[in-house]
Design a protein around this motif. Structure first.
Motif, PDB file in Angstrom:
ATOM      1  N   ALA A  91       0.835  -1.207   0.000  1.00 54.43           N
ATOM      2  CA  ALA A  91       0.000   0.000   0.000  1.00 54.43           C
ATOM      3  C   ALA A  91       0.873   1.261   0.000  1.00 54.43           C
ATOM      4  N   LYS A 131      -9.233  12.506  -0.451  1.00 56.16           N
ATOM      5  CA  LYS A 131     -10.034  13.536   0.219  1.00 56.16           C
ATOM      6  C   LYS A 131      -9.235  14.176   1.371  1.00 56.16           C
ATOM      7  N   VAL A 132      -8.400  13.384   2.018  1.00 55.92           N
ATOM      8  CA  VAL A 132      -7.548  13.894   3.101  1.00 55.92           C
ATOM      9  C   VAL A 132      -6.718  15.075   2.611  1.00 55.92           C
ATOM     10  N   TYR A 178      -1.875   0.917   9.116  1.00 59.16           N
ATOM     11  CA  TYR A 178      -2.604   0.093   8.147  1.00 59.16           C
ATOM     12  C   TYR A 178      -4.109   0.165   8.410  1.00 59.16           C
ATOM     13  N   THR A 179      -4.469   0.243   9.687  1.00 57.13           N
ATOM     14  CA  THR A 179      -5.884   0.431  10.030  1.00 57.13           C
ATOM     15  C   THR A 179      -6.411   1.697   9.357  1.00 57.13           C
ATOM     16  N   ILE A 210      -5.176   3.272   6.675  1.00 55.08           N
ATOM     17  CA  ILE A 210      -5.207   3.149   5.210  1.00 55.08           C
ATOM     18  C   ILE A 210      -6.429   2.347   4.769  1.00 55.08           C
ATOM     19  N   LEU A 211      -6.727   1.264   5.501  1.00 58.14           N
ATOM     20  CA  LEU A 211      -7.923   0.473   5.174  1.00 58.14           C
ATOM     21  C   LEU A 211      -9.185   1.309   5.353  1.00 58.14           C
ATOM     22  N   THR A 212      -9.223   2.075   6.438  1.00 53.83           N
ATOM     23  CA  THR A 212     -10.400   2.889   6.734  1.00 53.83           C
ATOM     24  C   THR A 212     -10.615   3.947   5.660  1.00 53.83           C
ATOM     25  N   MET A 213      -9.563   4.646   5.304  1.00 52.91           N
ATOM     26  CA  MET A 213      -9.709   5.768   4.364  1.00 52.91           C
ATOM     27  C   MET A 213      -9.848   5.299   2.919  1.00 52.91           C
ATOM     28  N   GLY A 214      -9.113   4.248   2.562  1.00 53.73           N
ATOM     29  CA  GLY A 214      -9.185   3.753   1.185  1.00 53.73           C
ATOM     30  C   GLY A 214      -8.686   4.767   0.172  1.00 53.73           C
ATOM     31  N   ARG A 215      -8.761   4.404  -1.099  1.00 54.10           N
ATOM     32  CA  ARG A 215      -8.208   5.291  -2.141  1.00 54.10           C
ATOM     33  C   ARG A 215      -8.989   6.591  -2.241  1.00 54.10           C
ATOM     34  N   ASP A 216     -10.302   6.516  -1.971  1.00 51.73           N
ATOM     35  CA  ASP A 216     -11.113   7.729  -2.057  1.00 51.73           C
ATOM     36  C   ASP A 216     -10.856   8.644  -0.854  1.00 51.73           C
ATOM     37  N   GLY A 217     -10.754   8.037   0.319  1.00 49.33           N
ATOM     38  CA  GLY A 217     -10.568   8.829   1.532  1.00 49.33           C
ATOM     39  C   GLY A 217      -9.204   9.493   1.592  1.00 49.33           C
TER      40      GLY A 217
END
Lengths: 447, 486
Positions: free
Chosen positions: B122, B352-353, B339-340, B342-349
């Protein structure tokens, strides 16, 4: 919407208007096309907390947790008991969501516990000055060696082969970039060969590094090593110690060590697959202004009130830039707090009791394991909480047979010391019970 | 209630205990039978004697003396003080992650290895790099590891005359300090009036290039400006035979919009505790993974995590490795949190960050530039740098502004950095703050500016409401008291 982002679409619109832009994309107009990233990341879409928790819990369950197993593995990281109080205190958001105490007025909590930590480390090791911590025990040895080389302006580092192998590897990596030579001194019967050391120390020796209790759990003769080291003017003795052992053993500072370092994981920090842990370093006043990392000092405020600040910053990278003593610009923060809480909670009697029980249980275990003669002790030297036994069975087989009985066995010494093929290093902390040790012994007998 | 002012040593009382062990269940043999007297400490340990409740009350009282991000705005420039999601903490404390010994056999650590493997992939995708080492303990440690990799690359080629690392004058102090520590000489390249690397000056510093090992750069830089000439900079350094190091301190600005790998960087580090939301913890522990392009893979510190079918394993087979830089495999507990996230935000999040971080910074700037001097008027990324209060004749300094902000319950911005801006106030709001918070902060800053014009005493005597006021740092350094002496 994303739970961690607080603006509404309406907010965004108003903010863009205030800036004088029409779209979010325009915020990135300064990134030239030739280097802009024009696709989506090849990652999953965002997930709910529920989904993330399920995914990671399943992953965690693929590990074998020591909650379900009995651990006799040590070799630098130890399964000591962590009182509940530690996690409760480090979970206070005032501690864990703050950063480096740049603004002392609103950071007295952090600054004071670091001052307490420095005091506790000095008291335990018998030294004058401690910093506010380093990354881990291995890099603490390397940082100490670089400091000694810088102070003495000498190029040679002598380290005993009884020092934990990984620490020696890290030291070699660090020494290489500063063009320092690392010489390993042999061992004899499980301890540093002091005659050989005596023949190696010379005018170009910046420092001698030993570990006590050493990698085999054996107590080294720090006092004698200090005498040999100090035959040469300015040469510094670095001693790496297990802080729990200082519950019963003499303090390295009282035996002639110039710099004391170590791994603080044993003091309230979970094993967590190898990190984050806690490196500590303490030294005499002579080295104070060359010590790497953050240091907290006591002072007074405008109203004459006792207060604490980061101090001696003239050593540090943000002031000295390329002339700094180290590039370190943080410390282990929260893990320093964990160790502080551990030290004060156990206190004068508790730390001694943990050290005593670990020693007595380890000696019981050695006695029990070697009872039948199938397993033999490798060294006949005074040890703390770890010991080495050997047998005709391969360590791999022992590990897997023990694993079938829900026991995590010891460390295969042959990996680092080919001369000790089939030798296994066992660690016994105060957490182990007589019943667990007896079971280890009986499973080993049955292999 | 009276203000709490005790050290733990001052509440110690002989006979108190905060902890008890089960009774010893093996035969209680005198310790001197095991360990010769000469090694044993006969004196009492110099540690406090307190009850468990004493400890809880003491540290709870100390916590009250701290400003944490959960309690209020923390716009400390270059530190990315974003919200630390609570699930990250829970995941790191899962028994299967927290209670695992690093030297357990491979079949017992498949979950940890899987996490590291997936995080490696990732982070490579996010950075545009080919392979990571998750070992470095912090940003500065990542920098050191990165320069070791650059050095190993030149050494393997027998190219040993490269002794210099180029660092911009706007760089964080760790960059030149790291260069020195790695055995290089740091040479400075000037910034233009626009706050960017001066390409002409860079050409001069490079000269014929024979002695240039590499260049360290933060992009966006410490002023919060995107180095738009980065492709040209990379070409110049590469043509001279040097490599490019990306300091990831400011990566929160560009997620999903630009990647260091695409800009021409050969080695990068991320500050996990900044961009990937792990707690700053009062100073640490952080984590500073390093990513490399293919040409540097063979030099990575050992071990890396690899996958063979369904089995994950630690790979030590790197004959040209720089060696070990860190105990075990890095700050695993911090990596779990990252990693938690990255999983939570994902590619879209993640995209947006950065968009929100940049929007927040530029919005806040728009609210402050009437009252504060803006040395470089430009589109900013995730942070911006002001040059103190407007009005040359004002008596109030940036330090006074910072101290007065404390009375409003805000953590001040980073002050007096970067060094190239006079009276610098470096402000990074992050994406997790709402417009409402930014407006409150802007109002406070405007009020302070008004006070500077009309009632400067309010600033000069600030802070008024904190538990201590301007502790004497000169005294602390001149006469160091570094431990409690009783």
């Amino acid at each position: 919407m994303f739970p961690y982002i607080g603006n509404t679409p309406d907010d965004e619109q108003k903010m863009l208007e205030a800036i004088g832009l029409d779209s979010i994309d325009e915020l990135f107009d300064d990134i030239p096309k030739e280097v802009a990233f024009n696709r989506d990341f090849n990652l999953d879409l965002s997930k709910s907390e529920l989904e993330v928790r399920a995914y990671l819990t399943e992953m965690a369950n693929k590990n074998c947790s020591l909650d379900d197993l009995t651990c006799f593995l040590g070799a630098g990281a130890y399964d000591h008991y962590i009182p509940s109080i530690v996690n409760h205190i480090i979970s206070r958001s005032e501690f864990y969501t703050s950063y480096t105490p740049y603004q002392p007025e609103i950071s007295q909590g952090t600054l004071q516990y670091l001052f307490e930590y420095q005091t506790l480390i000095c008291n335990l090791t018998g030294m004058d000055v401690s910093n506010a911590s380093l990354y881990d025990g291995g890099t603490a040895i390397a940082e100490a060696a670089l400091m000694a080389a810088a102070v003495t302006r000498k190029k040679e580092i002598i380290i005993s082969k009884t020092v934990r192998p990984e620490s020696r590897e890290i030291l070699k990596t660090y020494a290489h970039i500063q063009d320092l030579r690392v010489i390993e001194v042999d061992m004899k019967d499980g301890v540093t060969d002091l005659e050989k050391l005596d023949s190696l120390v010379n005018d170009d020796t910046a420092t001698v590094i030993i570990q006590s209790p050493n990698f085999f759990g054996i107590i080294e003769d720090i006092e004698e090593t200090a005498k040999i080291t100090h035959k040469v003017k300015k040469t510094a003795l670095i001693t790496s110690v297990d802080p729990i052992s200082l519950g019963i053993l003499k303090r390295p500072g009282d035996l002639g060590a110039d710099i004391v370092v170590g791994e603080g994981q044993s003091m309230g920090i979970p094993l967590s697959f190898g990190g984050p842990y806690l490196g500590f370093i303490a030294t005499s006043k002579d080295y104070m202004r060359k010590l790497p990392g953050r240091i907290v000092g006591q002072t007074e405020d405008l109203d004459g009130k006792r207060s604490f600040v980061l101090t001696l910053t003239a050593r540090e990278q943000h002031i000295r830039r390329e002339k700094a003593t180290s590039n370190i610009c943080s410390n282990q923060g929260l893990n320093t707090l964990a160790a502080t809480v551990y030290m004060v909670t156990l206190g004068k009697e508790g730390l001694r009791e943990v050290a005593l029980q670990s020693t007595k249980k380890a000696h019981y275990a050695l006695e029990k394991l070697t009872e039948s003669g199938k397993y033999k002790k490798v060294f006949d030297k005074p040890f703390f909480k770890e010991f080495v036994v050997t047998s005709d069975t391969s360590p791999d087989k022992i590990t897997s047979e023990l694993r079938n009985e829900n026991i995590i066995g010891g460390y295969d010494l042959g990996k680092d010391y080919p001369q000790y093929e089939n030798a296994v290093l066992y660690a016994v902390t105060e957490k182990r019970t007589k019943a667990e040790i007896d079971k280890l012994s009986s499973v080993l007998e049955g292999i | 209630m009276a203000e709490y002012d005790k050290l733990i040593f001052e509440i110690s009382k002989p006979g108190k205990q905060g902890y008890r062990l089960p009774p010893l269940d093996v035969e209680d043999i005198d310790i001197e039978k095991f360990i010769p007297e000469e090694f044993l400490n006969k004196e009492d340990l110099n540690l406090p004697e307190v009850s468990e409740f004493d400890v809880i009350r003491h540290y709870t009282n100390l916590s009250d003396k701290n400003h944490g991000l959960d309690a209020g705005f923390y716009p400390l420039g270059s530190c990315t003080m974003k919200y630390n999601p609570k699930i990250n903490e829970d995941m790191a404390r899962l028994s299967g992650f927290a209670n695992v010994h690093p030297l357990q056999s491979e079949d017992c650590i498949q979950g940890s290895l899987q996490l590291m493997y997936e995080l490696d992939k990732a982070l490579c995708e996010i950075a545009g790099m080919d392979k990571m080492s998750l070992q470095p303990a912090a940003g500065a440690h990542g920098e050191l590891t990165g320069l070791m990799l650059i050095r190993a690359y030149h050494e393997k080629r027998g190219d040993t005359k490269r002794t210099k690392i180029i660092v911009p004058d706007s760089a964080h102090g760790t960059n030149p300090a790291t260069a020195s520590m790695a055995g290089y000489k740091a040479v400075e390249v000037k910034s233009t009036e626009k706050g960017l690397v001066d390409v002409e000056s860079l050409k001069k510093v490079i000269g014929d290039g024979d002695d240039i090992a590499g260049l360290m750069l933060t992009n966006p830089n410490t002023l919060g400006l995107f180095e738009k000439d980065i492709a040209e900079i990379a070409r110049l350094v590469h043509d001279a035979g040097g490599l490019l190091y990306y300091d990831g301190a400011n990566a929160n600005a560009i997620l999903g919009h630009a990647r260091p790998g695409d800009m021409g960087f050969d080695v990068v580090h991320f500050n996990i505790h900044k961009t990937f939301s792990t707690p700053h913890g009062g100073g640490g522990p952080g984590s500073g993974p390093v990513g490399v392009k293919k040409i540097l893979e063979e030099f990575l510190p050992t071990p890396t995590v690899e996958k063979d079918g369904n089995r994950y394993f630690l790979d030590y087979d790197y004959p040209n490795s720089i060696g070990k830089v860190k105990d075990y495999y890095g700050h695993f507990g911090i990596l779990v949190r990252a990693y938690t996230y990255i999983l939570t935000m994902g590619r879209d999040g993640l995209k947006k960050v950065s968009e929100t971080a940049v929007l927040n910074a530029n919005y806040l700037l728009s609210q402050l530039k009437d009252d504060y001097y803006l040395p470089i008027d430009s589109l900013y990324k995730h942070e911006f740098v002001l040059g103190g209060l407007k009005g040359e004749l004002l008596e109030a300094t940036t330090l006074d502004v910072a101290k007065r902000l404390l009375d409003f319950g805000f953590h001040p911005p980073t002050v007096y950095f970067p060094l190239i801006i006079r009276e610098a106030l470096m402000i990074e709001p992050t994406e997790t703050e709402s417009k409402a918070t930014l407006d409150e902060f802007a109002d406070a800053m405007k009020q302070i500016a008004e006070e500077a014009r009309t009632n400067v005493k309010m600033l000069k005597e600030a802070p008024h409401d904190t538990i201590v006021r301007r502790p004497d740092e000169v005294k602390a350094a001149r006469n160091p008291v570094l431990k409690y002496e009783g």
